[in-house]
Design a protein around this motif. Structure first.
Motif, PDB file in Angstrom:
ATOM      1  N   UNK A 129       0.827  -1.212   0.000  1.00  0.00           N
ATOM      2  CA  UNK A 129       0.000   0.000   0.000  1.00  0.00           C
ATOM      3  C   UNK A 129       0.855   1.252   0.000  1.00  0.00           C
ATOM      4  N   UNK A 130       0.365   2.300  -0.632  1.00  0.00           N
ATOM      5  CA  UNK A 130       1.092   3.565  -0.683  1.00  0.00           C
ATOM      6  C   UNK A 130       0.157   4.669  -1.140  1.00  0.00           C
ATOM      7  N   UNK A 131       0.667   5.898  -1.188  1.00  0.00           N
ATOM      8  CA  UNK A 131      -0.232   7.010  -1.483  1.00  0.00           C
ATOM      9  C   UNK A 131       0.279   7.985  -2.542  1.00  0.00           C
ATOM     10  N   UNK A 132       1.553   7.929  -2.891  1.00  0.00           N
ATOM     11  CA  UNK A 132       2.095   8.949  -3.799  1.00  0.00           C
ATOM     12  C   UNK A 132       2.053   8.541  -5.276  1.00  0.00           C
TER      13      UNK A 132
ATOM     14  N   UNK B 277      12.298   3.684  -2.418  1.00  0.00           N
ATOM     15  CA  UNK B 277      11.597   4.968  -2.500  1.00  0.00           C
ATOM     16  C   UNK B 277      11.095   5.389  -1.121  1.00  0.00           C
ATOM     17  N   UNK B 278      10.685   4.402  -0.331  1.00  0.00           N
ATOM     18  CA  UNK B 278      10.183   4.702   1.009  1.00  0.00           C
ATOM     19  C   UNK B 278      11.263   5.365   1.858  1.00  0.00           C
ATOM     20  N   UNK B 279      12.494   4.921   1.650  1.00  0.00           N
ATOM     21  CA  UNK B 279      13.613   5.509   2.381  1.00  0.00           C
ATOM     22  C   UNK B 279      13.738   7.001   2.060  1.00  0.00           C
ATOM     23  N   UNK B 280      13.377   7.315   0.800  1.00  0.00           N
ATOM     24  CA  UNK B 280      13.436   8.722   0.381  1.00  0.00           C
ATOM     25  C   UNK B 280      12.146   9.462   0.698  1.00  0.00           C
ATOM     26  N   UNK B 281      11.227   8.789   1.365  1.00  0.00           N
ATOM     27  CA  UNK B 281       9.980   9.438   1.746  1.00  0.00           C
ATOM     28  C   UNK B 281       8.904   9.400   0.685  1.00  0.00           C
ATOM     29  N   UNK B 282       9.087   8.557  -0.341  1.00  0.00           N
ATOM     30  CA  UNK B 282       8.073   8.432  -1.394  1.00  0.00           C
ATOM     31  C   UNK B 282       7.273   7.156  -1.146  1.00  0.00           C
ATOM     32  N   UNK B 283       5.954   7.311  -1.075  1.00  0.00           N
ATOM     33  CA  UNK B 283       5.087   6.176  -0.752  1.00  0.00           C
ATOM     34  C   UNK B 283       4.476   5.592  -2.026  1.00  0.00           C
ATOM     35  N   UNK B 284       4.980   4.439  -2.429  1.00  0.00           N
ATOM     36  CA  UNK B 284       4.494   3.819  -3.663  1.00  0.00           C
ATOM     37  C   UNK B 284       3.531   2.676  -3.351  1.00  0.00           C
ATOM     38  N   UNK B 285       2.422   2.651  -4.076  1.00  0.00           N
ATOM     39  CA  UNK B 285       1.500   1.517  -3.980  1.00  0.00           C
ATOM     40  C   UNK B 285       1.807   0.570  -5.139  1.00  0.00           C
ATOM     41  N   UNK B 286       1.935  -0.715  -4.841  1.00  0.00           N
ATOM     42  CA  UNK B 286       2.279  -1.671  -5.891  1.00  0.00           C
ATOM     43  C   UNK B 286       1.084  -2.595  -6.142  1.00  0.00           C
TER      44      UNK B 286
ATOM     45  N   UNK C 241      12.699   3.215 -10.240  1.00  0.00           N
ATOM     46  CA  UNK C 241      12.820   4.401  -9.377  1.00  0.00           C
ATOM     47  C   UNK C 241      12.866   5.668 -10.231  1.00  0.00           C
ATOM     48  N   UNK C 242      13.637   5.616 -11.291  1.00  0.00           N
ATOM     49  CA  UNK C 242      13.761   6.801 -12.156  1.00  0.00           C
ATOM     50  C   UNK C 242      12.409   7.161 -12.766  1.00  0.00           C
ATOM     51  N   UNK C 243      11.656   6.137 -13.190  1.00  0.00           N
ATOM     52  CA  UNK C 243      10.351   6.388 -13.801  1.00  0.00           C
ATOM     53  C   UNK C 243       9.386   7.000 -12.795  1.00  0.00           C
ATOM     54  N   UNK C 244       9.432   6.476 -11.571  1.00  0.00           N
ATOM     55  CA  UNK C 244       8.565   7.018 -10.519  1.00  0.00           C
ATOM     56  C   UNK C 244       8.881   8.502 -10.307  1.00  0.00           C
ATOM     57  N   UNK C 245      10.167   8.824 -10.266  1.00  0.00           N
ATOM     58  CA  UNK C 245      10.543  10.215 -10.023  1.00  0.00           C
ATOM     59  C   UNK C 245      10.106  11.118 -11.178  1.00  0.00           C
ATOM     60  N   UNK C 246      10.049  10.546 -12.368  1.00  0.00           N
ATOM     61  CA  UNK C 246       9.582  11.345 -13.514  1.00  0.00           C
ATOM     62  C   UNK C 246       8.102  11.688 -13.415  1.00  0.00           C
ATOM     63  N   UNK C 247       7.309  10.774 -12.852  1.00  0.00           N
ATOM     64  CA  UNK C 247       5.865  11.054 -12.805  1.00  0.00           C
ATOM     65  C   UNK C 247       5.460  11.841 -11.559  1.00  0.00           C
ATOM     66  N   UNK C 248       6.378  11.968 -10.599  1.00  0.00           N
ATOM     67  CA  UNK C 248       6.014  12.695  -9.375  1.00  0.00           C
ATOM     68  C   UNK C 248       6.026  14.207  -9.590  1.00  0.00           C
TER      69      UNK C 248
END
Lengths: 327, 323
Positions: free
Chosen positions: B200-203, B223-232, B316-323
């Motif tokens: 579960x995640x929210x970002x 990503x969680x370590x960097x404070x990004x909450x990803x839902x998978x 990780x790179x793709x996630x950062x692109x969409x944030x």
């Protein structure tokens, strides 16, 4: 099995019925009422009629796309064959299959397969299923000469021997794979000899136009498989008739054609045999022909007046679990 | 719950189903005497015997074709293709026979067949033996396609596939047999055609399956370590495709990355992102990104091969692109 007069009349009826259904199908096709492809069995009636006449109910039957004749021989009513050709809900495959895909599982008839040779491995699997479950039946797998040049043929036939499966391979050699003559497509002219490469006993019937000979050859081949000796390969030579006067419904009464017809047409050959052997009279056979005429007329009416499948049934039968049919 | 690896989970599912139902049997190349090229069926031949654990010739059309035939007449075959790359020589039977017979004959026939196979790259097998062509098979209505990413789903989905009355292509990943996970004890199935939120995640929503799921879960951790909450969201089944949990998650996060090991062109990511645009366009706060294999036949050289395969860093790179 000693044949009685009624058995003969029934075989004759089936052959004439196939011929009539095919002739009417050709007309309906010309009228645009049948779509897709239409592969007629005209000229080959003795093969399927003779072969199917010696099968037992537990023997499974599977064939290629030239399947209307087999459909009638296994007992699918002409009206369900014609309704399928017209794409109707009352067709044997509910209008989903068409000319090339007719089956009736309740009669142990498994279709009607349109990819050349692809049903051979499937037939091997059906025989495997019977072997596994201790069933007695033989799987009778029919295919054309053209199918013996594709990889599926070799994989399926090889497997049948490796596992000693109860399969009767029946090659209906009508001498052409579409428009390509056997000698132009097959490295081996006598197709049954391909079975040699797989250690499978084989034979060839040169006269597949004579139902009595087809019956004899088929019965012997089936007996061999039933005895537990594994697969057998039977080649039956036949030929497709072109769309000439042989297809004319009037020919039974045209004297000038009779001589030719009795020599080359499987129905004519059988007709002459039955009369000459005094098994049936001309009048007996004409009575059968008349009954068939009436049946086909009624069948065409049934097909034409039957409903098309409802449009909201488009997704039915995609999966067995209808809940998933939109996935 | 018990922690077991993917190989054990798949093997257990097969074993238990064969114990449960006499009609279930295995056929394929080296499944018997050898014990399976990935050792999944080790010990089966001795226990169940040659009748139920059938070694076949190297003839994939015969393996799948005979599987179809046996399924038609009442058995529940598990036909194994050593790798999905060999499925191409059985293509007709997989996509043009098995999924067609029920519908084409008006519901008269059923094909309760499982085709088990393993795909994926990363093992230096070269271009012909390393592919992830899952999307090709998922293209065909009538076939069911599943590809688990955890041992629990591997076991539950295989049991469900064996009990299903329709043909199911069950795709494993050849480099994941050692992956461990918690698996419920006792008999259970995982329904085909049901996606699952694995984390579960929210970002941001990361949608994936099979090996891509593994990458996505590792990426989510980092990503969680960097404070990004990803839902998978794990698709688990590619057909039928359950977009419900994906859309639900996307409506929450408004951003998505789809991760697959195969080539992105015409692929799973293309399908999922299109459906998101079609069904939840108004919720998108950024263009959806796809992560997949570089569009090239996979080379043998280890470094070259790894450079072509999707990595955790790519996710990780793709996630950062969409944030």
């Amino acid at each position: 099995m000693t044949l009685k007069k009624n058995d003969h009349l029934e075989f004759y009826r089936q052959m004439v019925l196939i011929r009539r259904v095919e002739e009417r199908s050709a007309e309906l096709y010309q009228q645009g009422k049948i779509g897709g492809f239409l592969h007629l069995y005209i000229g080959q009636e003795a093969v399927s009629t003779g072969l199917i006449s010696v099968r037992r109910p537990e023997d499974r039957v599977i064939t290629a796309y030239r399947d209307h004749g087999v459909a009638i021989n296994v007992g699918i009513p002409a009206k369900q064959v014609l309704a399928e050709l017209l794409g109707k809900e009352t067709g044997i495959s509910k209008g989903r299959g068409g000319s090339m895909h007719m089956a009736d599982v309740s009669k142990n008839y498994w279709g009607g397969h349109a990819i050349v040779g692809a049903h051979l491995p499937i037939a091997a699997g059906m025989a495997l299923g019977d072997q596994y479950q201790g069933n007695k039946g033989v799987t009778i797998c029919m295919f054309g000469d053209g199918a013996t040049n594709i990889g599926f043929f070799h994989e399926g036939v090889n497997l049948s021997k490796v596992w000693n499966l109860p399969v009767l391979w029946v090659c209906e050699n009508n001498q052409y794979g579409m428009g390509t003559a056997v000698e132009r497509a097959s490295a081996v002219g006598e197709i049954h000899k391909k079975a040699e490469g797989y250690g499978i006993p084989h034979s060839r019937l040169d006269d597949g136009m004579d139902i009595m000979k087809v019956r004899e050859a088929s019965a012997a081949a089936l007996e061999q498989v039933r005895s537990g000796k594994g697969p057998y390969f039977l080649e039956i030579v036949t030929y497709r008739f072109q769309g000439h006067s042989m297809g004319d419904p009037q020919r039974y009464r045209q004297k000038e054609e009779v001589t030719q017809w009795e020599k080359t047409d499987p129905i004519g050959i059988y007709n002459r045999y039955l009369v000459e052997q005094e098994i049936a009279t001309k009048a007996d056979l004409e009575k059968v022909e008349e009954a068939v005429e009436a049946e086909v007329k009624e069948a065409v009416e049934f097909a034409e007046t039957s409903p098309d499948p409802a449009l909201d049934t488009l997704f039915d039968y995609m999966y067995t679990d209808k809940e998933q049919n939109h996935g | 719950m018990a922690e077991i690896n993917m190989r054990q989970a798949i093997s257990d599912a097969l074993w238990e189903e064969m114990e449960r139902d006499e009609k279930v049997f295995i056929m394929g190349e080296e499944v018997g005497v050898w014990g399976g090229t990935y050792a999944v069926t080790k010990g089966f031949y001795d226990h169940f015997g040659a009748k139920r654990v059938k070694d076949t010739p190297i003839a994939e059309a015969a393996i799948v074709g005979a599987g179809i035939g046996a399924a038609l007449v009442g058995l529940r075959p598990v036909a194994e293709l050593m790798t999905i790359n060999f499925a191409f020589v059985a293509m007709d039977h997989i996509v043009n026979e098995a999924p067609k017979l029920h519908t084409m004959f008006g519901g008269q026939m059923k094909v309760p067949l499982v085709i088990r196979t393993a795909g994926g790259g990363g093992r230096q097998l070269g271009a012909t033996h390393s592919q992830t062509p899952d999307a090709i098979f998922a293209h065909f209505p009538g076939l069911k396609v599943v590809s688990p990413g955890t041992p629990a789903d591997a076991k539950g989905l295989l049991k469900a596939a064996i009990r299903d009355d329709d043909p199911v292509l069950y795709i494993e990943h050849a480099a994941m047999y050692q992956v461990k996970g918690e698996v419920p004890t006792g008999d259970f199935t995982v329904p085909i055609g049901v996606s699952k939120v694995q984390r579960e995640g929210s970002d941001v929503t990361i949608v994936s399956y099979c090996r891509g799921l593994q990458l996505s879960m590792l990426a989510a951790e980092q990503l969680a370590v960097e404070g990004i909450s990803a839902e998978v969201v794990d698709l688990r089944s590619l057909r039928p495709l359950d977009m419900g949990p994906v859309i639900e998650s996307f409506k929450k996060t408004n951003r998505a990355v789809v991760v697959e090991e195969g080539w992105p062109s015409y692929g799973v990511g293309a399908e999922v992102s299109t459906r998101l645009y079609e069904e939840a366009f108004d919720y998108a706060d950024a263009p959806i990104k796809r992560v997949g294999q570089k569009e090239v036949p996979l080379p043998y050289n280890r470094e070259l091969e790894q450079s072509a395969l999707p990595q955790v860093a790519d996710v990780i790179a793709a996630v950062k692109e969409v944030l």
